[in-house]
Design an enzyme around this catalytic site. Structure first.
Site, PDB file in Angstrom:
ATOM      1  CG  HIS A   1       4.763   2.357  -2.552  1.00 39.09           C
ATOM      2  ND1 HIS A   1       5.306   3.049  -3.619  1.00 39.09           N
ATOM      3  CD2 HIS A   1       5.308   2.900  -1.442  1.00 39.09           C
ATOM      4  CE1 HIS A   1       6.128   3.973  -3.163  1.00 39.09           C
ATOM      5  NE2 HIS A   1       6.158   3.906  -1.849  1.00 39.09           N
TER       6      HIS A   1
ATOM      7  CG  HIS B   1       2.348   5.668  -3.713  1.00 36.42           C
ATOM      8  ND1 HIS B   1       3.040   6.652  -3.049  1.00 36.42           N
ATOM      9  CD2 HIS B   1       2.179   4.668  -2.804  1.00 36.42           C
ATOM     10  CE1 HIS B   1       3.278   6.261  -1.797  1.00 36.42           C
ATOM     11  NE2 HIS B   1       2.775   5.065  -1.625  1.00 36.42           N
TER      12      HIS B   1
END
Ligand SMILES: *[C@@H]1O[C@H](CO)[C@@H](O)[C@H](O)[C@H]1NC(C)=O
Length: 331
Positions: free
Chosen positions: A225, A251
């Site tokens: 990400h 994440h």
């Protein structure tokens, strides 16, 4: 007579409406604060993220090792950096996944502690209110999830931030996914600016020796990400200005440590609670101190003067250990 009565009741009505609106704004704005004194010389915590997969993808194996490490560490509580339930959060407070992915997985006696959870983007694909509901705490007394809140341990103050609503892509390019934005839209801008304002003032008021901010999304990451640009733009300046020591996130499904060049802020990702091995990363990332593209979790041990952070893998092996001291800088 009738006219003046109407005018004064109208005025009263306006005063009432203004007061009500103010109350509403200030109640939205206030960050909930929890006192969790540790009654010890050190605060010890376990951190795991991106985990709820009914035990699959090594979730159970990671949980077993968390239990063994916690046996020795005796943590005050456990932090979840979000993405608590895959793929789409919980359907409601009666969703069996709550027990299948949480209660029946983290079964070690040493993990029967308070869990402080934030929401991840996958949690926003389900029923958000369900995860925030005290009904879950009745099912499993360890559970506590809020959007943004503060845990004060006296040694450190921990600021939990709801990061998902910052990321534009969930709003502009949701693809096939639906997100539960109740409570966020239509006032997303107001929600975010209130949150940043309240975080900023809470951080400024804090007298804690250590200030730690926890969110789901990355600020700095070498993982799939990469950096979350909205957080770099909106959140990072506040963390730097307010002397935050650590930013801890999930994440990216891995563990990593990135340091800063221009402040003391250190970035730790603990998102290895289950499915990992994305194979998409940038090892040339500026400030990258440690990176492991696989499953694991983190421990944090903090005294008045020192902090030690350790990453463990799925076998309970120490992958990386980092420490910092304030012993000399405090004089
Ligand atoms: C479980 O962990 C082992 C050891 O790291 C790894 O080789 C394996 O691929 C993992 N399994 C899954 C499904 O991620």
């Amino acid at each position: 007579m009738a006219g003046s009565f109407n005018r004064s009741s109208m005025a009263l009505c306006l005063v009432w409406a203004a007061t009500f609106a103010l109350c509403l704004v200030s109640s939205l704005a206030k960050l909930h604060r929890i006192d969790h004194p540790v009654n010890s010389d050190s605060l010890r915590v376990l951190v795991v993220g991106d985990w709820g997969r009914k035990g699959h993808y090594n979730q159970t194996e990671v949980a077993v090792q968390m239990g063994k490490v916690a046996d020795v560490l005796d943590p005050a509580f456990i932090i979840s950096t979000g993405d608590n339930f895959y793929g789409s959060g919980l359907t409601g407070t009666d969703d069996p996944q709550f027990e299948e992915s949480f209660s029946k997985i983290y079964t070690a006696k040493s993990l029967q502690k308070q869990w402080y959870n934030v929401l991840g983007n996958h949690d926003y694909r389900g029923n958000v209110e369900a995860q925030l509901s005290p009904v879950l705490t009745k099912i499993d007394s360890r559970w506590l999830c809020m959007r943004s809140f503060i845990v004060n341990t006296e040694i450190a103050e921990i600021f939990f931030v709801d990061t998902t609503p910052f990321a534009d892509k969930y709003f502009t390019h949701p693809g096939d996914e639906t997100y539960d934005w109740s409570g966020i839209t239509p006032t997303r801008k107001g929600y975010l600016s209130n949150l940043l304002k309240d975080l900023d003032s809470a951080l400024k008021e804090s007298t804690a020796k250590w200030k730690i901010v926890v969110g789901h999304h990355t600020l700095r990451s070498a993982g799939q990400h990469r950096d979350t640009v909205e957080l770099v733009r909106d959140l990072l300046p506040i963390l730097k200005a307010d002397d935050v020591d650590l930013y801890i996130n999930g994440h990216d499904h891995l563990v990593q440590h990135i340091s800063s060049r221009d402040s003391k802020l250190q970035y730790f990702t603990s998102g290895g609670g289950s499915k990992a091995w994305r194979g998409d990363y940038d090892l040339n990332k500026e400030g990258l101190k440690f990176f492991y593209d696989g499953q694991g979790f983190m421990t944090l041990e903090i005294t008045e003067t020192d902090a030690v952070l350790i990453f463990y893998d799925v076998f309970g092996k120490v992958l990386y250990k980092w420490s910092v001291s304030k012993a000399y800088t405090s004089i």
